[in-house]
Scaffold this motif. Structure first.
Motif, PDB file in Angstrom:
ATOM      1  N   ALA A 168       0.835  -1.205   0.000  1.00 40.14           N
ATOM      2  CA  ALA A 168       0.000   0.000   0.000  1.00 40.14           C
ATOM      3  C   ALA A 168       0.868   1.253   0.000  1.00 40.14           C
ATOM      4  N   ALA A 169       1.942   1.236   0.793  1.00 41.43           N
ATOM      5  CA  ALA A 169       2.858   2.381   0.825  1.00 41.43           C
ATOM      6  C   ALA A 169       3.589   2.520  -0.505  1.00 41.43           C
ATOM      7  N   PHE A 212       6.731   4.720   4.705  1.00 42.83           N
ATOM      8  CA  PHE A 212       6.218   3.547   5.408  1.00 42.83           C
ATOM      9  C   PHE A 212       6.924   3.434   6.743  1.00 42.83           C
ATOM     10  N   VAL A 213       6.144   3.366   7.817  1.00 40.04           N
ATOM     11  CA  VAL A 213       6.697   3.226   9.161  1.00 40.04           C
ATOM     12  C   VAL A 213       6.144   1.932   9.750  1.00 40.04           C
ATOM     13  N   VAL A 220       2.155   5.711   5.454  1.00 38.79           N
ATOM     14  CA  VAL A 220       1.447   4.527   5.945  1.00 38.79           C
ATOM     15  C   VAL A 220       2.105   4.127   7.255  1.00 38.79           C
ATOM     16  N   LEU A 221       1.338   4.222   8.324  1.00 40.79           N
ATOM     17  CA  LEU A 221       1.817   3.880   9.668  1.00 40.79           C
ATOM     18  C   LEU A 221       1.253   2.509  10.009  1.00 40.79           C
ATOM     19  N   PHE A 222       2.130   1.521  10.138  1.00 38.17           N
ATOM     20  CA  PHE A 222       1.684   0.140  10.262  1.00 38.17           C
ATOM     21  C   PHE A 222       2.025  -0.439  11.633  1.00 38.17           C
ATOM     22  N   GLY A 238      -3.751  12.460   5.423  1.00 37.92           N
ATOM     23  CA  GLY A 238      -2.576  11.984   4.704  1.00 37.92           C
ATOM     24  C   GLY A 238      -1.829  10.883   5.419  1.00 37.92           C
ATOM     25  N   VAL A 239      -2.330  10.454   6.587  1.00 39.76           N
ATOM     26  CA  VAL A 239      -1.708   9.347   7.327  1.00 39.76           C
ATOM     27  C   VAL A 239      -2.689   8.175   7.337  1.00 39.76           C
ATOM     28  N   LEU A 240      -2.321   7.104   6.670  1.00 34.37           N
ATOM     29  CA  LEU A 240      -3.136   5.891   6.698  1.00 34.37           C
ATOM     30  C   LEU A 240      -2.590   4.989   7.785  1.00 34.37           C
ATOM     31  N   VAL A 241      -3.390   4.755   8.808  1.00 36.81           N
ATOM     32  CA  VAL A 241      -2.970   3.906   9.918  1.00 36.81           C
ATOM     33  C   VAL A 241      -3.483   2.498   9.645  1.00 36.81           C
TER      34      VAL A 241
END
Length: 504
Positions: free
Chosen positions: A278-279, A286-287, A320-322, A362-365
């Motif tokens: 996704a990122a 990507f985190v 993208v915060l995973f 803008g941050v997808l968790v």
């Protein structure tokens, strides 16, 4: 009136006036003083029910429990007090008594810190059992706080001696750092970091932000590298990709890029791989957040680590915060026995909400878990992880596509991946990767004997498939069945129903 007669009179008065808090507390205190510990415990519990936030009652209850040897229950009663920046000194001494049988080092540090603040609470017998001397009281003022060096295993060192004073000032010591409630058998939900967390000025309760240990990456993987899972990929496109590509259209409907998606499914189904894709599809940062990046032995540090991680994601948006294995950070608060564990959940919820409605734009968790039923229901509220996406075991077509992707960079003859896919019913991505690795190892041995690369063939994969069994899908579905059939009043697990029909 004898002592027993006085106690009986108080018992009768409390029976006739059960809501009288001062009376109940006085009765509990008298019972404790007379050694009626079990009755004192009961009365303190009743008084605490009338006034849950009363520190004195909680300390009295803990003392009754400690003197009965109920150390684990005593630490549970003391936990809210020990989480305070300036906990009551008596609570610290009782905590040391309760910890002594299981963690002598932690008990010694709690005792030193507490008695240094109020020497009148010193307990020579306890100090002797801990094998320490009596610390002296710190000077009453402090003008230049500084971090305290850590002792063994990240524990705070003994309170420092006063720093040299300037000729015109009083001596200015570095304040003793409050020790954390060290994880032991009574607190399994807290995982210590592998090293002591560097502390900002002011000790563990300082206001300075910490640097997150999670790193920003740029994933080379895209949705083209993910076989199947079209429904899942479309859900992620709608959350982050399309709002970024067509902002005017989405703005017309009041929709912005970002939000939260909870991926759940059996182990090895590709949830982490999907998050990286996704990122990569968006070209976003990507985190990948691990438990060691968040959880810390110091009270309050885990919450600060969580806040710092979200702040880093906001600075690098689109991002993208995973969170993998998110059930360890977002478990049901009703199942938790420690107040600081519940505080981590509360901080997580607050970060998902953001300080304002644009905070997480803008941050997808993304979060992944194998056990979604253990996650606190508050996370499924709209605006948080409001979209739960089931990542299913791959079907036959998806398995064939996955095998093709896994073998694309290897020498191969003409392959019938469909045949192998039909022979691997119930295999997830991790199983298929193991199958290919096993076939490649056998082919390498053959190539070494021949002295030249021999292409991988369909028969090699079929031979490997006969030696393997699916790892976890049936077990996972068996667990899921209990929740789908017996705890699905909200309909949250309806998506799993088709997968349970063939389960025997």
């Amino acid at each position: 009136m004898t002592d027993e007669a006085a106690l009986n009179a108080l018992r009768e008065a409390a029976r006739l006036s059960p809501e009288n808090l001062p009376l109940r507390r006085h009765l509990a205190d008298q019972l404790l003083a007379s050694g009626n510990l079990s009755q004192a415990e009961t009365e303190y519990q009743a008084a605490l029910g009338l006034s849950p936030g009363d520190h004195g009652i909680a300390i009295g209850l803990a003392e009754a429990l400690v003197r009965q040897g109920k150390n684990e229950a005593a630490l549970t009663a003391l936990d809210p007090l020990l989480a305070m920046p300036e906990h009551p000194v008596r609570a610290g001494v009782l905590a040391a008594q309760a910890m002594l049988p299981v963690n002598r080092m932690a008990a010694a540090h709690w005792y030193r810190y507490s008695v240094a603040r109020d020497p009148s609470q010193a307990d020579p017998e306890l100090a002797h059992r801990l094998g320490i001397g009596q610390p002296s009281a710190p000077p009453p003022s402090s003008t230049s706080p500084s971090p305290i060096p850590s002792g063994p295993a990240g524990l705070p060192a003994q309170p420092p001696s006063p720093a040299p004073a300037a000729p015109t000032q009083q001596p200015s010591p570095a304040p003793a750092q409050q020790p954390s409630l060290i994880p032991t058998a009574h607190s399994p939900s807290v995982v210590p970091a592998p090293h002591a967390q560097p502390q900002a000025a002011g000790g563990p309760y300082g206001s300075a932000d910490v640097e997150p240990t999670a790193e920003v990456e740029h994933s080379p993987v895209t949705f083209a590298d993910v076989a199947g899972m079209d429904t899942v990929k479309e859900a992620l496109r709608m959350k982050l990709l399309l709002p970024t590509q067509q902002p005017e259209l989405f703005a017309a409907y009041g929709k912005r890029a970002g939000g939260g998606v909870l991926l759940y499914g059996p182990p090895g189904a590709g949830k982490t791989h999907l998050a990286r894709a996704a990122a990569g599809e968006l070209g976003a940062a990507f985190v990948n957040v691990g438990l060691a990046d968040i959880l810390d032995m110091w009270t309050g540090s885990s919450e600060r680590n969580l806040r710092a991680t979200f702040a880093m994601a906001r600075r690098n948006r689109p991002c993208v915060l995973f969170f993998d294995e998110v059930d360890a950070l977002a478990a049901r608060r009703s199942d938790m026995r420690q107040a600081h564990s519940r505080q981590i959940v509360n901080q997580f919820l607050a970060e998902l909400d953001g300080v304002d409605e644009h905070a997480n734009e803008g941050v997808l968790v993304l979060a992944a878990t194998n056990a979604p039923w253990y996650i606190d229901a508050a996370f499924r509220r709209p605006g948080r992880f409001d979209q739960m996406v089931f990542v299913p075991p791959p079907d036959t077509v998806a398995r064939a596509a996955m095998l093709s992707l896994m073998c694309r960079d290897k020498p191969q003859a003409k392959m019938d991946f469909d045949k192998v896919a039909r022979a691997t019913e119930g295999f997830v991505g991790a199983d298929l990767k193991g199958l290919v690795d096993r076939a490649v190892e056998a082919k390498l041995h053959e190539s070494i004997r021949a002295g030249r690369p021999i292409p991988l063939a369909t028969g090699d994969l079929m031979t490997a498939a006969k030696t393997m069994r699916p790892t976890a899908v049936r077990e996972w579905l068996g667990t899921a069945r209990n929740y789908v059939l017996h705890a699905n009043e909200s309909g949250a697990w309806d998506e799993l129903l088709p997968w349970l029909r063939d389960l025997r």
